[in-house]
Design a protein around this motif. Structure first.
Motif, PDB file in Angstrom:
ATOM      1  N   ARG A   1      14.915   1.888 -19.702  1.00 53.96           N
ATOM      2  CA  ARG A   1      13.505   2.242 -19.452  1.00 53.96           C
ATOM      3  C   ARG A   1      13.332   3.081 -18.202  1.00 53.96           C
ATOM      4  O   ARG A   1      12.523   3.996 -18.170  1.00 53.96           O
ATOM      5  N   ARG A   2      14.078   2.757 -17.169  1.00 47.22           N
ATOM      6  CA  ARG A   2      13.941   3.526 -15.926  1.00 47.22           C
ATOM      7  C   ARG A   2      15.285   3.631 -15.231  1.00 47.22           C
ATOM      8  O   ARG A   2      16.114   2.722 -15.303  1.00 47.22           O
ATOM      9  N   LEU A   3      15.456   4.738 -14.555  1.00 50.36           N
ATOM     10  CA  LEU A   3      16.670   4.962 -13.793  1.00 50.36           C
ATOM     11  C   LEU A   3      16.248   5.598 -12.469  1.00 50.36           C
ATOM     12  O   LEU A   3      15.628   6.658 -12.455  1.00 50.36           O
ATOM     13  N   VAL A   4      16.567   4.895 -11.383  1.00 54.55           N
ATOM     14  CA  VAL A   4      16.170   5.358 -10.053  1.00 54.55           C
ATOM     15  C   VAL A   4      17.434   5.684  -9.268  1.00 54.55           C
ATOM     16  O   VAL A   4      18.429   4.960  -9.352  1.00 54.55           O
ATOM     17  N   SER A   5      17.409   6.761  -8.527  1.00 54.20           N
ATOM     18  CA  SER A   5      18.578   7.124  -7.731  1.00 54.20           C
ATOM     19  C   SER A   5      18.106   7.544  -6.340  1.00 54.20           C
ATOM     20  O   SER A   5      17.269   8.426  -6.204  1.00 54.20           O
ATOM     21  N   VAL A   6      18.644   6.878  -5.315  1.00 51.12           N
ATOM     22  CA  VAL A   6      18.205   7.144  -3.943  1.00 51.12           C
ATOM     23  C   VAL A   6      19.370   7.717  -3.145  1.00 51.12           C
ATOM     24  O   VAL A   6      20.485   7.187  -3.183  1.00 51.12           O
ATOM     25  N   HIS A   7      19.095   8.790  -2.453  1.00 48.92           N
ATOM     26  CA  HIS A   7      20.165   9.540  -1.784  1.00 48.92           C
ATOM     27  C   HIS A   7      19.876   9.782  -0.316  1.00 48.92           C
ATOM     28  O   HIS A   7      18.750  10.057   0.072  1.00 48.92           O
TER      29      HIS A   7
END
Ligand SMILES: Cc1cc2nc3c(=O)[nH]c(=O)nc-3n(C[C@H](O)[C@H](O)[C@H](O)COP(=O)(O)OP(=O)(O)OC[C@H]3O[C@@H](n4cnc5c(N)ncnc54)[C@H](O)[C@@H]3O)c2cc1C
Lengths: 757, 297
Positions: free
Chosen positions: A623-629
């Motif tokens: 449903r959701r994919l979050v990526s923090v960089h």
């Protein structure tokens, strides 16, 4: 304490310099090229995972009209090819060791004739016992793929060959076995998990292809799907016993790489065939061959052990990763025969007082593994992050809280040694907040996180800069464009340093005039190229200063240099292209830069996923994919975003779908109906969050910046299933089986409660 | 070895070319299945007879109690036809589950049925709709119900020089409730692990007639007469539904593959049949309710 992080959206700016050519079909890839009189070669591949070759009869194949030559391993000296470890024959001689190993080659006037002739080659095999699982291959009595003495003779400089059967290499990092044992001994609880990770194919659109022509002076010209011309030269020279200059690699764009285009594949064979037939030879791998006999990501079995005290603090950690090398180790370029970043993935962004990392690489009768995005790290980081969740649940702790407790606070080293504060906390917190960690979950919905530390590796890079009298600049580079946009990035870097519009900078791809270059890989190229460009511009500035000074009868010191701009005593400021124009001179500078560990950077990233799982069918919907960089500088925003999105999709495929399962040693997914990768409707729009940019870091890695995607997804599914999921990809049947196991476990513990109550 | 590509202008030309070519001739419509079979070496024809330009084989028309669809009409043309959308929304939903836009734009309805793959979505739903095909061949024309058409895996009753000319789909009774479910195990454009097409004709809460079709779990799409029998005349509640689902499991004979073991597929037959019938039992679910494109999620 949660530190605030602000989301930054990356706006689209610079267009790819090759975009129009690619979409209009003008770009010429290896398979688009031919030479007059070129022949086609096809290979016969082994149908057996392990067998002795008793006899090969080529008579019928040779007799087919249009066939120019049929060759077997016996027709050449015993060449062994490899990147670091030369253990792979060009054609099998006496023995085949995996289904798909090349046994004979046919060269013919057309591809169809070559294909038909291959079927006429008759091979008599005597099957041998085979072993497909690395753990079984290590046990005493396991079928041996190679002689132990041969393995030692082939060993790369830093390769330590272990004593157990089929060992390729063994390596340890960190604490000693005794230190670890003592630390585990003093722990309150020791909790371990064994995680199995699958073989994944890079699935570039363009399969391997090569064209080789030997010219009148005996020099072999190679046009091939290969991403690092100078490494390829090294492999070919070492393997075939050639001198520098006997092979010329012509750089070509690639239709996708993902790490898989660094191996030599059919090129040595094509060179031998082009030589023996005295005609150009083309070879292409079908996708069936790609899936069955390419150089996929290594499957691994990773044991993660944590010694925990009463407060839930991890005092000791063992990560023991066993990699399935496949039948040969030839596609591993590391001088220790390991995969890069095993240690980085295993340690993660954690400070655990006693950490021991152990890696084994083991031969089995399966397709040899190669490099794919985050080699070594994809497996170990996934295992550690899956373990972290399972551990937290076993300790009745919150998985994010458990991670936070152990995150490193060590400062990162940035460009030129500038230290800046660690932001592992920030990325994890931002990911957790974005995914709604701790918020109520609708039925069937689960969330997971993973946090990983990324390092860039060193390497040697070459480049040249020419400033023409008409004011335009040319950057020459041996770098290959694999689709990630490196040439556009290079142009942007040069344009910025030269203070001109990108259109004024021309990029010329060539190996001419260069002698070395590490090529694409390791998420280091943009970073190190930024250094090469800076050095080229500095060299050019010094040269122009001298020439300007000479022309104006000044001493060079009277001309100032500031950020690549020349300042005349009059106060007039000239960019370098302006100076070249003024002097009506063309100047050229070149540079070879050998980066060291000091040029590397470490940053943390976090990924988070939300899934919906159908309990009855086991089907997982992402449903959701979050990526923090945590990012330093962004050079090319489109390429930057493209790398993250692509890597997230590849991570989702790794977690949910992709595998090269074996049936009797044969890869079962030999077409793209069966080997599936996520399509646009299977993937939610990725939510990419950047911490406030920290220019101190310089250019930070992005191509391999989402190894947390797969474990975050696995952890999200595990939250719904409520038992640890220690093997992926999470195809529906596997997930459903886990639900059934979880149900039984719940039933059992309810039963026990009844009995005791 | 050469491959002759013959572009037929009329049905008669095509049949004549097929007779001439004998065993070495193959019909090509959209080519989506045929080209793969060529590539994999499953077939090695010497003549390809392209029927794509035969005007008489295209088109969609209303004949009062049914729609007649020309064999070379693409799946995309069928699913975007206003007539089909109004009268057979369940078919629109099923076609929307076929592969990708690219395939749907090229693949034809006739080619789909003639291919005889048990996993095909249109085949299962058309079986539940009691569709039939008109065939033309050397001995003239004949009509065949889909149950007679599908003989075995990749085997149909279409004769060597016969063509599917058109497909006739009777309009369902206003009391019919229809649904199509496709459980995909991997990606949305994949073949189904189990496909279920179900039709219940309901009067006053009682089931007057029923069709239950399973796809992808036997050599052809199959009806489940035993389940239809228990549904017929019954009030549709959980017990009957469970019974029908069990009977469906017994009828299924799947082959284990990468999309799941045989046991898993049998279990999924039970789940999907139960879900399909529950949906029809509970909803207003008349023929106007399209099977949702994402109905498996
Ligand atoms: C990537 C991919 C994914 C797919 N996924 C799905 C899916 O999810 N669901 C699904 O249902 N289908 C799927 N398919 C199958 C697709 O629907 C069929 O290939 C298509 O419907 C066949 O139609 P065609 O016109 O292309 O037939 P062709 O390939 O031209 O022909 C197929 C066969 O039928 C014969 N034939 C064709 N027309 C006639 C005729 N009028 N009379 C007699 N014989 C004829 C041919 O000789 C051949 O044997 C997929 C196919 C591909 C390539």
């Amino acid at each position: 304490m949660t530190r605030q992080s602000t989301g930054t959206t990356v706006e689209l700016r610079e267009e790819r310099i090759d975009a129009l050519d690619i979409v209009s079909g003008r770009t010429r890839y290896s398979a688009d090229l031919s030479r007059p009189d070129a022949l086609w070669a096809r290979t016969l591949r082994s149908p057996h995972p392990h067998a002795r070759i008793v006899r090969i009869d080529v008579e019928r194949a040779t007799g087919l009209p249009g066939v120019v030559a049929v060759v077997t391993g016996r027709d050449f000296p015993e060449y062994r090819m490899g990147r670091a470890i030369r253990d792979m024959p060009i054609l099998a001689r006496d023995r085949v060791r995996f289904v798909g190993e090349k046994v004979a080659a046919v060269v013919a006037e057309s591809r169809t004739i070559a294909e038909r002739a291959v079927e006429l080659v008759e091979v008599q095999y005597e099957e041998l016992p085979a072993v497909f699982d690395p753990l079984e291959a290590m046990r005493p009595g396991a079928p041996l793929l190679h002689d132990a003495t041969d393995i030692r003779a082939w060993a790369a400089p830093l390769q330590v060959v272990p004593d157990y059967p089929n060992g390729v290499m063994q390596r340890t990092w960190g604490a000693t076995a005794d230190e670890l044992a003592a630390a585990l001994e003093s722990s309150d609880r020791v909790i371990e998990h064994v995680i199995r990770t699958p073989r994944q194919h890079q699935l570039y659109l363009e399969p391997h292809h090569c064209l080789v022509e030997v010219d009148g002076s005996g020099v072999a010209h190679v046009w091939a799907t290969n991403k690092a011309p100078f490494l390829l030269l090294n492999y070919l020279e070492a393997g075939l016993g050639l001198e520098r200059g006997q092979v010329i690699v012509h750089p070509l764009p690639l239709g996708g790489d993902f790490g898989g285009k660094g191996s030599f594949m059919d090129i040595p064979l094509a060179i031998l065939l082009a030589r023996s037939t005295a005609r150009p030879v083309r070879m292409t791998m079908t996708y069936r061959e790609e899936l069955g006999a390419g150089n996929p990501r290594h499957a691994a079995v990773v044991r993660v052990v944590s010694g925990v005290d009463r407060e839930g603090r991890i005092g000791a950690r063992l990560v023991h990763a066993i990699f399935d090398s496949g039948a040969y180790a030839a596609f591993k370029p590391s001088p220790d025969a390991a995969l890069p970043e095993i240690q980085g993935g295993a340690r993660g962004p954690y400070d655990i007082p006693v950490t021991r990392v152990l890696a084994d690489v083991v031969y089995t009768n399966t397709v040899p593994g190669g490099h794919m995005r985050n080699p070594g790290e994809a497996q170990t980081a996934a295992a550690v992050e899956i373990h972290m969740d399972a551990l937290a649940r076993e300790l009745h702790l919150d998985p994010v809280a458990l991670r936070r407790r152990h995150l490193t606070t060590q400062a990162r080293l940035g460009e030129d040694g500038a230290a800046s504060e660690a932001r592992a906390f920030d990325v994890l917190d931002a990911a957790a907040t974005a995914i709604g960690w701790g918020q109520p979950r609708p039925p069937g919905v689960g969330r997971g996180v993973a946090v990983v530390a990324l390092h860039t590796s060193p390497g040697v890079y070459s480049g040249a800069l020419t400033l023409h009298a008409d004011g335009h600049a040319v950057v020459r580079t041996p770098l290959i464009e694999n689709g990630a946009g490196i040439l556009t990035t290079l142009r942007a870097l040069a344009a910025k340093r030269l203070h001109v519009a990108p259109e004024r900078v021309e990029i010329e791809q060539t190996t001419d005039g260069f002698t070395t270059d590490r090529g694409l890989g390791g998420s280091r190229v943009s970073r190190l190229e930024s250094i090469v460009v800076r050095r080229l511009v500095t060299k050019a500035a010094l040269r122009l200063r001298e020439e300007l000074a000479a022309a104006a009868i000044l001493s060079p010191e009277e001309v100032g240099i500031e950020d690549g701009v020349l300042i005349l005593p009059t106060g007039e400021r000239l960019t370098l292209p302006e100076a070249a124009q003024r002097l009506e001179a063309t100047i050229e500078v070149s540079d070879v830069y050998e980066a060291t560990a000091a040029d590397s950077v470490t940053v943390s990233v976090a990924q988070a996923a939300e899934v919906e799982v159908d309990r009855e069918t086991g089907r997982v919907i992402l449903r959701r994919l979050v990526s923090v960089h945590d990012v330093g500088r962004i050079i090319n925003p489109i390429a930057f975003r493209g790398q993250i999105e692509g890597a997230l999709v590849q991570g989702a495929g790794y977690a949910l779908l992709e595998d090269l399962p074996l049936e009797d040693g044969r890869v079962a997914t030999l077409n793209l109906h069966d080997y599936r990768i996520p399509t646009s409707v299977d993937i939610p729009t990725p939510e990419i969050i950047l911490l406030p940019l920290d220019p101190n870091l310089g250019v930070t890695p992005v191509g391999e910046s989402t190894p947390g995607a797969a474990p975050a997804i696995v952890n999200a599914v595990a939250e719904v299933v409520s038992i640890p999921l220690l093997e992926f990809p999470l195809r529906p049947e596997r997930v459903r089986a886990a639900f059934l196991r979880a149900g039984e476990a719940a039933g059992r513990s309810a039963g026990e409660a009844d009995a005791s109550g | 070895m050469s491959l002759d590509y013959i572009r037929a202008g009329t049905t008669e030309d095509a049949i004549a070319a097929l007779i001439r070519g004998g065993d070495d001739a193959k019909v090509v419509a959209g080519g989506t299945a045929l080209v793969l079979m060529l590539q994999e070496g499953f077939i090695a024809p010497r003549y390809l007879v392209d029927i794509g330009r035969i005007a008489a084989l295209g088109g969609i028309r209303d004949v009062g109690d049914a729609v007649i669809i020309g064999a070379t009409t693409t799946l995309w043309q069928v699913m975007t036809s206003p007539l089909v959308g109004r009268r057979l929304p369940v078919l629109v939903g099923a076609l929307g589950r076929v592969a990708t836009v690219r395939i749907r734009s090229v693949a034809t309805l006739g080619g789909n049925l003639a291919h005889g793959d048990p996993r095909l979505d249109p085949a299962a739903v058309l079986l539940a709709l009691d569709a039939s095909v008109r065939l033309a061949g050397p001995d003239g024309e004949r009509w065949l119900g889909l149950e007679e058409l599908f003989v075995d895996e990749l085997t149909t009753a279409i004769g060597p020089a016969e063509l599917v000319v058109e497909i006739r789909i009777p309009y369902p009774d206003p009391s019919s409730r229809l649904t199509y479910r496709k459980l995909v195990g991997q990606t949305m454009d994949d073949y189904g692990v189990v496909n279920v097409a179900a039709r219940l004709d309901v009067d006053d809460g009682r089931c007057r007639d029923a069709r239950l079709v399973l796809g992808a779990v036997a050599a052809t799409p199959i009806r489940v007469p035993a389940a239809e029998a228990v549904l017929r005349g019954a009030g549709i509640g959980p017990a009957v539904i469970a019974q029908a689902a069990e009977l469906a499991r017994e009828a299924a004979d799947p082959v284990g593959d990468l999309r799941g073991s045989a046991g898993y597929k049998c279990d999924m037959v039970v789940v999907e049949v139960r879900r399909a019938l529950t949906e029809l039992a509970s909803g207003p679910g008349g023929p106007a309710t399209p099977a949702g494109r994402w109905s498996d999620s």
